[in-house]
Design an enzyme around this catalytic site. Structure first.
Site, PDB file in Angstrom:
ATOM      1  N   HIS A  38     -15.387 -13.496 -14.678  1.00 18.97           N
ATOM      2  CA  HIS A  38     -14.709 -14.489 -13.823  1.00 18.97           C
ATOM      3  C   HIS A  38     -15.042 -15.911 -14.260  1.00 18.97           C
ATOM      4  CE1 HIS A  38     -13.200 -11.892 -10.500  1.00 18.97           C
ATOM      5  NE2 HIS A  38     -14.236 -11.118 -10.819  1.00 18.97           N
ATOM      6  N   ASP A  78     -19.267  -8.274 -13.486  1.00 21.37           N
ATOM      7  CA  ASP A  78     -19.551  -9.166 -12.352  1.00 21.37           C
ATOM      8  C   ASP A  78     -21.040  -9.212 -12.014  1.00 21.37           C
ATOM      9  OD1 ASP A  78     -16.860  -9.644 -12.141  1.00 21.37           O
ATOM     10  OD2 ASP A  78     -16.589  -8.601 -10.233  1.00 21.37           O
ATOM     11  N   HIS A 100     -14.388  -1.963  -9.298  1.00 12.69           N
ATOM     12  CA  HIS A 100     -13.524  -2.840  -8.488  1.00 12.69           C
ATOM     13  C   HIS A 100     -12.116  -2.961  -9.070  1.00 12.69           C
ATOM     14  CE1 HIS A 100     -17.177  -4.935  -6.425  1.00 12.69           C
ATOM     15  NE2 HIS A 100     -16.795  -3.848  -5.796  1.00 12.69           N
ATOM     16  N   HIS A 145     -17.245  -1.741 -14.039  1.00 11.82           N
ATOM     17  CA  HIS A 145     -17.466  -1.231 -12.666  1.00 11.82           C
ATOM     18  C   HIS A 145     -16.129  -0.972 -12.007  1.00 11.82           C
ATOM     19  CE1 HIS A 145     -16.946  -5.509 -11.877  1.00 11.82           C
ATOM     20  NE2 HIS A 145     -16.878  -5.301 -10.574  1.00 11.82           N
TER      21      HIS A 145
HETATM   22 FE    FE Z   1     -14.491  -9.012 -10.202  1.00 13.93          FE
HETATM   23 ZN    ZN Z   2     -16.536  -6.817  -8.969  1.00 12.34          ZN
END
Ligand code: FE
Ligand code: ZN
Length: 259
Positions: free
Chosen positions: A171, A133, A55, A53
């Site tokens: 993450h 995420d 980000h 994605h």
């Molecule tokens: Fe992230």
């Molecule tokens: Zn993200």
């Protein structure tokens, strides 16, 4: 035989490194420098970059790495990201010849509107999933661009993958996710047991990932929306009965936002 390892970046990001026979792919390189360091230390040639994605903590290293290694970049068709060579969406398959690996693309909107995941059912390391995420161990991404219904659909799609699927999240959020998960399901014995294991891993500065779909089904409240104790929590918080699955999901997600 492929090997997959995390390259830590920023505070809590993992840039996943996939290697085979001297060739390498990275997933979501937000920062180029730790990637370059890992490639040089291990004598690897970067041929492929996978993006889940848009980000910045997932794409910030893209331009520098692409230029330095002339790697081919695969990413979501429905997001506007510079430097993507092959735009991808639901159901497409990609072949990474030099890594001996193929991926099926899954659209999993919710965290962002065009978020995708990369799934390989039969890699030499078994079924593997790179989900950015969207799904975390013990949690899920925040709804920045999608609705609760979209995210719940996306999580269900992931939860239907084989239970042995290794889940490579972007993450290291597991510890804090589990504090919340325990607030939702204090009597979930699998969750209590997993929390102790995660505590030990983090005290030893070890990653808690990859997880597996089978484990997440047992401990992740956002995959356990149909469990009666999770429904009870959502109904008590919202003060309403007969919530739909999306509404249960929305209630638990909004509690997590302020937890
Ligand atoms: Fe992230
Ligand atoms: Zn993200």
């Amino acid at each position: 035989m492929i090997a997959i390892s995390p390259i830590p970046a920023f505070n809590d990001n993992y840039i996943w490194l996939i290697e085979n026979n001297g060739f390498a792919a990275v997933v979501d390189p937000g920062d180029p420098s730790p990637v370059i360091q890992a490639l040089e230390q291990n004598g690897l040639q970067l041929t492929t970059i996978l993006i889940t994605h848009h980000h910045a903590d997932h794409t910030g290293g893209l331009a520098a790495l692409k230029q330095r290694y002339s790697a081919k970049v695969y990413g979501p068709a429905r997001e506007s990201i510079k430097n993507i060579d092959i735009p991808l969406s639901q159901g497409q398959n990609i072949q990474l010849e030099d890594l001996g690996l193929s991926f099926k693309i899954l659209d999993i909107p919710g965290h962002t509107a065009g978020h995708i995941a990369f799934f390989c059912e039969n890699s030499s390391a078994g079924p593997i999933l790179f989900c950015g995420d969207t799904l975390f161990s013990g949690g899920c991404g925040r709804l920045f661009e999608g609705t609760p219904t979209q995210m719940w659909d996306s999580l269900q799609k992931l939860s239907e993958l084989p239970i042995s699927t290794k889940v490579y999240c972007a993450h290291e959020y597991t510890s804090s996710n589990l504090q919340f998960a325990l607030a939702v399901e204090p009597n979930n014995a699998d969750l209590v047991k997993y929390s102790l294991k995660v505590q030990q891993l983090r005290q030893a500065s070890q990653p808690t990932l990859p997880s597996t779909i089978g484990l997440e089904l047992k401990i992740n409240p956002f995959l356990r929306i149909r469990e009666s104790n999770v429904i009870d929590v959502a109904e008590n918080r919202s003060g309403e009965r007969e919530l739909s699955e999306s509404e249960v999901f929305a209630s638990i997600r909004s509690w997590k936002d302020s937890f």
